[in-house]
Write an enzyme that holds these catalytic residues in place. Sequence first.
Site, PDB file in Angstrom:
ATOM      1  N   ASP A  39       8.757  10.248  -2.424  1.00 11.43           N
ATOM      2  CA  ASP A  39       8.056  11.392  -3.017  1.00 11.43           C
ATOM      3  C   ASP A  39       8.772  11.815  -4.290  1.00 11.43           C
ATOM      4  O   ASP A  39       9.957  12.140  -4.257  1.00 11.43           O
ATOM      5  CB  ASP A  39       8.048  12.537  -1.992  1.00 11.43           C
ATOM      6  N   ASP A  43       6.354  17.569  -3.015  1.00 12.61           N
ATOM      7  CA  ASP A  43       5.325  18.154  -2.136  1.00 12.61           C
ATOM      8  C   ASP A  43       5.384  17.580  -0.726  1.00 12.61           C
ATOM      9  O   ASP A  43       4.549  17.886   0.115  1.00 12.61           O
ATOM     10  CB  ASP A  43       3.923  17.982  -2.746  1.00 12.61           C
ATOM     11  N   ASP A  47       4.297   9.300  -3.370  1.00 15.38           N
ATOM     12  CA  ASP A  47       3.353   9.148  -4.475  1.00 15.38           C
ATOM     13  C   ASP A  47       3.705   7.909  -5.296  1.00 15.38           C
ATOM     14  O   ASP A  47       4.700   7.218  -5.033  1.00 15.38           O
ATOM     15  CB  ASP A  47       3.329  10.423  -5.339  1.00 15.38           C
ATOM     16  N   ASP A 214      -9.890  -4.139   3.684  1.00 11.11           N
ATOM     17  CA  ASP A 214      -9.928  -3.339   4.908  1.00 11.11           C
ATOM     18  C   ASP A 214     -11.175  -3.701   5.722  1.00 11.11           C
ATOM     19  O   ASP A 214     -12.263  -3.837   5.176  1.00 11.11           O
ATOM     20  CB  ASP A 214      -9.985  -1.850   4.506  1.00 11.11           C
ATOM     21  N   GLU A 277      -8.005  -8.104   6.450  1.00  9.00           N
ATOM     22  CA  GLU A 277      -7.683  -7.413   7.699  1.00  9.00           C
ATOM     23  C   GLU A 277      -8.899  -7.645   8.591  1.00  9.00           C
ATOM     24  O   GLU A 277      -9.902  -6.937   8.505  1.00  9.00           O
ATOM     25  CB  GLU A 277      -7.466  -5.913   7.471  1.00  9.00           C
TER      26      GLU A 277
HETATM   27  C1  NOJ Z   1      -7.801  -0.353   8.962  1.00 14.42           C
HETATM   28  C2  NOJ Z   1      -6.746   0.501   8.343  1.00 14.42           C
HETATM   29  O1  NOJ Z   1      -5.530  -0.197   8.354  1.00 14.42           O
HETATM   30  C3  NOJ Z   1      -6.693   1.765   9.163  1.00 14.42           C
HETATM   31  O2  NOJ Z   1      -5.584   2.545   8.830  1.00 14.42           O
HETATM   32  C4  NOJ Z   1      -7.994   2.508   8.966  1.00 14.42           C
HETATM   33  O3  NOJ Z   1      -8.009   3.645   9.817  1.00 14.42           O
HETATM   34  C5  NOJ Z   1      -9.192   1.637   9.312  1.00 14.42           C
HETATM   35  N1  NOJ Z   1      -9.078   0.297   8.793  1.00 14.42           N
HETATM   36  C6  NOJ Z   1     -10.463   2.230   8.787  1.00 14.42           C
HETATM   37  O4  NOJ Z   1     -10.510   2.124   7.393  1.00 14.42           O
END
Ligand code: NOJ
Length: 557
Positions: A39, A43, A47, A214, A277
């Site tokens: 950080d 705050d 960041d 994601d 992922e």
């Molecule tokens: C996988 C991400 O790593 C996780 O943190 C997130 O909650 C879900 N996808 C939804 O985007």
Amino acid sequence: MTQELTSPSPAPQAPGTGRGPGWWRDAVIYQVYVRSFADSDGDGIGDLRGARERLPYLKDLGVDAVWLTPFYASPQADGGYDVADYRAVDPLFGTLQDADDLIRTAHDLGLRVIVDIVPNHTSDRHPWFQDPELSRQRYLFRPGKGESGELPPNDWESVFGGPAWTRTDRGDWYLHLFAPEQPDLNWDNPEVHTEFEAIMRFWLDLGVDGFRVDVAHGMIKAPGLPDIGHGAQAQLIGAQVLPFFDQDGVHAIHRAWRRLLDGYGDAHGRQVIGVAEAWAPTAERLALYVRPDELHQAFNFQFLNAPWQSDALRSVIDASLAATASVGAPTTWVLSNHDVVRHTTRLGGSLARARAATLLMLALPGSAYLYQGEELGLPEVTDLPDEVRQDPAFFRGGRATGAAGPGTDTESAPDGVAAAGGQDGFRDGCRVPLPWSGELPPYDFGPGGSWLPQPADWGGLTVAAQTGDPASTLELYRAALDLRRRLPGLGDGPMTWAPAPDGVLAFTRPGLLCTVNTLGHDVELPAPGTPLLSSAPVTVDDATGRLPGDSCTWWAI
Ligand code: NOJ
């Protein structure tokens, strides 16, 4: 929100660019969970400036690249995985200029930068969702069931608990596989494709070297959105193909993105990548995401979830390597991330096992992802008070498994350790800000406090405390990454199993032999060579090597 850049110069270039065997095939990539890394402004929330200032630490650690979790404009309903503007930096994390500066600094240091892209859903504050007309075309709205449409359109459950549908004021329902603040996009609409390709180009123009995709298995839903027929659906994620996950249709999207990434890379003399992922029920189905015309990497969550047993580890390694080899891709190993219990805690609360597991991972062929803090041996924080928790799954009463992150069902976890999530199955415990130096919180995380409280006893785990101590976990990681760079072929070369006693794994790689003793006690065997690096003190007497329990050793052969 429009944000401007002040840097006049062209986009920075990554180190060592150009066509070659593929830098990602054996790269070690460090995950920076931005809000918990460093950080700069006091705050209590990490960041981009804080991250940039700490990049020399990552260079010194010996990684090849960093992956930054979402720092985009977001109401933060799910730690930034609810994006309201994909081209703006949230003021919590800085400005677009800070992102540009970070990418430049990383490249100057020889580090590549991967950023998250979140294509399955946006924030409900995204302008598309806010627009009543546009939203009906670009998200998944359906009429409800029941006499007056009072029942959800089907029986799908949110990964975070509760129904995956929320009813609008107009009486229809929208789909959200995660929180209600994360409406799922309609990928049957070509405008959605066009927009995500434009977002990728935007960040590529800023110099990023790739994207962590994601929920890469989620964008396409089965036609007709059929019922599943029973509950506890989060437990099925990664165990079977579901009508909302791992549908074959997602691969067309990944093929289009690969064309974009290759085309962009060729035009700019860079190699830019995508890492999936993806939750798939088998190694073979996961390998479909890394076919030559799809993404470059896919996290191997089956390895992450494997129990600390030699047979189980060997079979998951064999299955993973065979599946990825069948499509010519590397395997992408991972032991920890921001969605799962830190592996020190998950592997029976044993730092010895965690250190051994890491050395095993780094000796395997392929690439590897490290999660910030694992190099310090940080444990999961399991006593966070409810009032500080922020994981949306906690508030929805679900368990953050599957696509929220790779959970493990408790039954298969070693020693009865609940591995599905940290504290009560939730994910804040692995997201506690890093301790950098000092004896007291916030341990130099920043000039203020920290958004989640850090344990009072982390003074001995700080970067400063571990630096220079040859017995520390940090120095073990540094030494392993240094050797990995210096041993040619260790990353992407061949691997052969060698004979070993029960409970022990042994395999050769170019330049070394790796032994892993998964038993809780010493094991003796003929010394296969000279110890190069070990997660615990190994001894050699009269050509007999004594492997400590729960240890991994790299031997020079
Ligand atoms: C996988 C991400 O790593 C996780 O943190 C997130 O909650 C879900 N996808 C939804 O985007």
